[in-house]
Design a protein around this motif. Structure first.
Motif, PDB file in Angstrom:
ATOM      1  N   ARG A   8      -4.316   6.856   0.895  1.00 42.11           N
ATOM      2  CA  ARG A   8      -5.388   6.795  -0.100  1.00 42.11           C
ATOM      3  C   ARG A   8      -4.775   6.665  -1.483  1.00 42.11           C
ATOM      4  O   ARG A   8      -3.673   7.165  -1.719  1.00 42.11           O
ATOM      5  CB  ARG A   8      -6.234   8.054  -0.033  1.00 42.11           C
ATOM      6  N   PRO A   9      -5.485   6.034  -2.394  1.00 41.39           N
ATOM      7  CA  PRO A   9      -4.929   5.923  -3.740  1.00 41.39           C
ATOM      8  C   PRO A   9      -4.715   7.309  -4.347  1.00 41.39           C
ATOM      9  O   PRO A   9      -5.558   8.185  -4.238  1.00 41.39           O
ATOM     10  CB  PRO A   9      -6.006   5.165  -4.515  1.00 41.39           C
ATOM     11  N   LEU A  10      -3.568   7.482  -4.964  1.00 48.33           N
ATOM     12  CA  LEU A  10      -3.263   8.718  -5.662  1.00 48.33           C
ATOM     13  C   LEU A  10      -3.885   8.678  -7.056  1.00 48.33           C
ATOM     14  O   LEU A  10      -4.377   9.678  -7.557  1.00 48.33           O
ATOM     15  CB  LEU A  10      -1.751   8.902  -5.761  1.00 48.33           C
ATOM     16  N   LEU A  11      -3.847   7.510  -7.637  1.00 48.21           N
ATOM     17  CA  LEU A  11      -4.435   7.351  -8.965  1.00 48.21           C
ATOM     18  C   LEU A  11      -4.732   5.883  -9.218  1.00 48.21           C
ATOM     19  O   LEU A  11      -4.310   5.010  -8.481  1.00 48.21           O
ATOM     20  CB  LEU A  11      -3.512   7.916 -10.042  1.00 48.21           C
ATOM     21  N   TYR A  12      -5.500   5.649 -10.276  1.00 50.21           N
ATOM     22  CA  TYR A  12      -5.807   4.297 -10.716  1.00 50.21           C
ATOM     23  C   TYR A  12      -5.247   4.130 -12.115  1.00 50.21           C
ATOM     24  O   TYR A  12      -5.225   5.079 -12.902  1.00 50.21           O
ATOM     25  CB  TYR A  12      -7.317   4.055 -10.742  1.00 50.21           C
ATOM     26  N   ALA A  13      -4.814   2.940 -12.436  1.00 42.56           N
ATOM     27  CA  ALA A  13      -4.331   2.644 -13.779  1.00 42.56           C
ATOM     28  C   ALA A  13      -4.983   1.350 -14.246  1.00 42.56           C
ATOM     29  O   ALA A  13      -5.367   0.514 -13.432  1.00 42.56           O
ATOM     30  CB  ALA A  13      -2.822   2.506 -13.792  1.00 42.56           C
ATOM     31  N   ALA A  14      -5.114   1.212 -15.533  1.00 46.16           N
ATOM     32  CA  ALA A  14      -5.758   0.024 -16.087  1.00 46.16           C
ATOM     33  C   ALA A  14      -4.966  -0.498 -17.269  1.00 46.16           C
ATOM     34  O   ALA A  14      -4.229   0.238 -17.924  1.00 46.16           O
ATOM     35  CB  ALA A  14      -7.188   0.368 -16.527  1.00 46.16           C
ATOM     36  N   THR A  63      -5.809  -1.066 -11.184  1.00 50.84           N
ATOM     37  CA  THR A  63      -4.912  -1.076 -10.032  1.00 50.84           C
ATOM     38  C   THR A  63      -4.824   0.309  -9.410  1.00 50.84           C
ATOM     39  O   THR A  63      -4.684   1.296 -10.125  1.00 50.84           O
ATOM     40  CB  THR A  63      -3.489  -1.502 -10.472  1.00 50.84           C
ATOM     41  N   ALA A  64      -4.892   0.378  -8.086  1.00 55.68           N
ATOM     42  CA  ALA A  64      -4.719   1.642  -7.369  1.00 55.68           C
ATOM     43  C   ALA A  64      -3.247   1.825  -7.013  1.00 55.68           C
ATOM     44  O   ALA A  64      -2.578   0.872  -6.617  1.00 55.68           O
ATOM     45  CB  ALA A  64      -5.560   1.639  -6.104  1.00 55.68           C
ATOM     46  N   TYR A  65      -2.747   3.043  -7.187  1.00 55.00           N
ATOM     47  CA  TYR A  65      -1.377   3.398  -6.821  1.00 55.00           C
ATOM     48  C   TYR A  65      -1.414   4.411  -5.686  1.00 55.00           C
ATOM     49  O   TYR A  65      -2.200   5.356  -5.725  1.00 55.00           O
ATOM     50  CB  TYR A  65      -0.650   4.038  -8.011  1.00 55.00           C
ATOM     51  N   ASP A  66      -0.548   4.241  -4.683  1.00 55.76           N
ATOM     52  CA  ASP A  66      -0.457   5.268  -3.646  1.00 55.76           C
ATOM     53  C   ASP A  66       0.597   6.292  -4.066  1.00 55.76           C
ATOM     54  O   ASP A  66       1.191   6.187  -5.141  1.00 55.76           O
ATOM     55  CB  ASP A  66      -0.169   4.651  -2.275  1.00 55.76           C
ATOM     56  N   LYS A  67       0.839   7.268  -3.220  1.00 55.13           N
ATOM     57  CA  LYS A  67       1.741   8.348  -3.609  1.00 55.13           C
ATOM     58  C   LYS A  67       3.193   7.897  -3.741  1.00 55.13           C
ATOM     59  O   LYS A  67       4.019   8.606  -4.290  1.00 55.13           O
ATOM     60  CB  LYS A  67       1.623   9.521  -2.645  1.00 55.13           C
ATOM     61  N   TRP A  68       3.523   6.712  -3.248  1.00 57.71           N
ATOM     62  CA  TRP A  68       4.866   6.176  -3.382  1.00 57.71           C
ATOM     63  C   TRP A  68       4.999   5.234  -4.582  1.00 57.71           C
ATOM     64  O   TRP A  68       6.056   4.668  -4.808  1.00 57.71           O
ATOM     65  CB  TRP A  68       5.266   5.451  -2.106  1.00 57.71           C
ATOM     66  N   HIS A  71       1.546  -0.667  -5.507  1.00 56.62           N
ATOM     67  CA  HIS A  71       0.294  -1.238  -5.999  1.00 56.62           C
ATOM     68  C   HIS A  71       0.320  -2.745  -5.800  1.00 56.62           C
ATOM     69  O   HIS A  71       1.382  -3.337  -5.619  1.00 56.62           O
ATOM     70  CB  HIS A  71       0.077  -0.904  -7.479  1.00 56.62           C
ATOM     71  N   ILE A  72      -0.854  -3.356  -5.814  1.00 55.46           N
ATOM     72  CA  ILE A  72      -0.897  -4.815  -5.686  1.00 55.46           C
ATOM     73  C   ILE A  72      -0.556  -5.449  -7.026  1.00 55.46           C
ATOM     74  O   ILE A  72      -0.606  -4.803  -8.077  1.00 55.46           O
ATOM     75  CB  ILE A  72      -2.289  -5.295  -5.188  1.00 55.46           C
ATOM     76  N   ASP A  73      -0.234  -6.704  -6.971  1.00 53.92           N
ATOM     77  CA  ASP A  73       0.071  -7.460  -8.183  1.00 53.92           C
ATOM     78  C   ASP A  73      -1.132  -7.449  -9.124  1.00 53.92           C
ATOM     79  O   ASP A  73      -2.278  -7.564  -8.677  1.00 53.92           O
ATOM     80  CB  ASP A  73       0.439  -8.901  -7.783  1.00 53.92           C
ATOM     81  N   LEU A  74      -0.890  -7.311 -10.426  1.00 51.74           N
ATOM     82  CA  LEU A  74      -1.992  -7.253 -11.396  1.00 51.74           C
ATOM     83  C   LEU A  74      -2.892  -8.484 -11.326  1.00 51.74           C
ATOM     84  O   LEU A  74      -4.093  -8.393 -11.528  1.00 51.74           O
ATOM     85  CB  LEU A  74      -1.450  -7.093 -12.820  1.00 51.74           C
ATOM     86  N   GLY A  75      -2.314  -9.624 -10.998  1.00 56.98           N
ATOM     87  CA  GLY A  75      -3.105 -10.844 -10.908  1.00 56.98           C
ATOM     88  C   GLY A  75      -4.104 -10.841  -9.765  1.00 56.98           C
ATOM     89  O   GLY A  75      -5.044 -11.637  -9.744  1.00 56.98           O
ATOM     90  N   LEU A  76      -3.920  -9.943  -8.799  1.00 61.15           N
ATOM     91  CA  LEU A  76      -4.823  -9.849  -7.649  1.00 61.15           C
ATOM     92  C   LEU A  76      -5.759  -8.646  -7.735  1.00 61.15           C
ATOM     93  O   LEU A  76      -6.636  -8.479  -6.891  1.00 61.15           O
ATOM     94  CB  LEU A  76      -4.007  -9.751  -6.359  1.00 61.15           C
ATOM     95  N   ALA A  77      -5.570  -7.805  -8.725  1.00 58.77           N
ATOM     96  CA  ALA A  77      -6.339  -6.562  -8.832  1.00 58.77           C
ATOM     97  C   ALA A  77      -7.745  -6.823  -9.379  1.00 58.77           C
ATOM     98  O   ALA A  77      -8.024  -7.885  -9.961  1.00 58.77           O
ATOM     99  CB  ALA A  77      -5.605  -5.579  -9.741  1.00 58.77           C
ATOM    100  N   SER A  78      -8.612  -5.847  -9.189  1.00 62.42           N
ATOM    101  CA  SER A  78      -9.999  -5.947  -9.676  1.00 62.42           C
ATOM    102  C   SER A  78     -10.043  -5.885 -11.197  1.00 62.42           C
ATOM    103  O   SER A  78      -9.235  -5.215 -11.826  1.00 62.42           O
ATOM    104  CB  SER A  78     -10.831  -4.786  -9.122  1.00 62.42           C
ATOM    105  N   THR A  79     -11.014  -6.581 -11.763  1.00 63.89           N
ATOM    106  CA  THR A  79     -11.198  -6.548 -13.218  1.00 63.89           C
ATOM    107  C   THR A  79     -12.574  -5.983 -13.555  1.00 63.89           C
ATOM    108  O   THR A  79     -13.503  -6.040 -12.757  1.00 63.89           O
ATOM    109  CB  THR A  79     -11.064  -7.956 -13.846  1.00 63.89           C
TER     110      THR A  79
END
Length: 195
Positions: A8-14, A63-68, A71-79
């Motif tokens: 599960r995502p540990l955190l989200y960043a924008a 972008t969602a980050y897992d505990k490790w 994250h996916i590439d910023l170009g593919l992330a949700s806006t």
């Protein structure tokens, strides 16, 4: 059949999505306190970009980050695209007389302490007092905050608490004896609040 747990995502960043002069897409979080960073993520699941509420339309990539730290590439992330409120004063914000200068922008944001000076002795020679006013968005008028008497060769100061979680607009006016403005400076302060 094997079942593997999905982390599960540990955190989200924008971060802000910006269009470069050449038309390409880039990312810029200057002035934001939770930008995607190569070394750390300071504020999990929150982002604050300080700046004036001037009606600008802004796009962020989330972008969602897992505990490790994956994250996916910023170009593919949700806006997410949003248009800021436009709370600017009706008068010409930023088009002051040029004679007054706010000297301590960091202190204004941190603790509401304004310090200003007149940089044009001729323009300020007949000023009798300085009036500090705050823009009221609801009434669309400036409201008086304080008045400071003139004294030769001094730096002027006033403490005015900027509103938490919004942009406050101030006007400092050097007033002549007949009540007309002799020098004006506009100033905006964005004081953030995480919710």
């Amino acid at each position: 059949m094997c079942v593997f747990p999905v982390p599960r995502p540990l955190l989200y960043a924008a971060t802000r999505v910006v269009r470069r002069p050449d038309g390409s897409i880039g990312y810029n979080s200057d002035g934001c306190s939770d930008a995607v960073s190569s070394d750390k993520l300071a504020q999990p699941n929150a982002m604050l970009c300080a700046g004036p509420a001037d009606g600008q339309t802004v796009t962020f990539v989330v972008t969602a980050y897992d505990k490790w730290g994956n994250h996916i590439d910023l170009g593919l992330a949700s806006t997410v695209t949003t248009t800021e409120l436009d709370n600017r004063p009706d008068d010409a914000l930023g088009e002051g007389s040029g004679a007054l200068t706010v000297l301590n922008p960091d202190s204004v944001v941190r603790n509401g302490y304004f310090e200003w000076a007149c940089t044009d002795e001729t323009a300020c020679s007949d000023i009798t007092d300085y009036r500090v006013e705050r823009w009221n968005v609801a009434t669309r008028t400036y409201e008086p905050v304080t008045s400071v008497a003139v004294a030769p060769g001094r730096l002027y100061h006033a403490t005015v608490r900027p509103a938490l979680g919004e942009t406050s607009y101030f006007r400092i006016t050097g007033t002549l004896a007949d009540g007309t403005p002799g020098a004006v400076v506009h100033y905006s302060v964005a004081r953030g609040s995480y919710v």
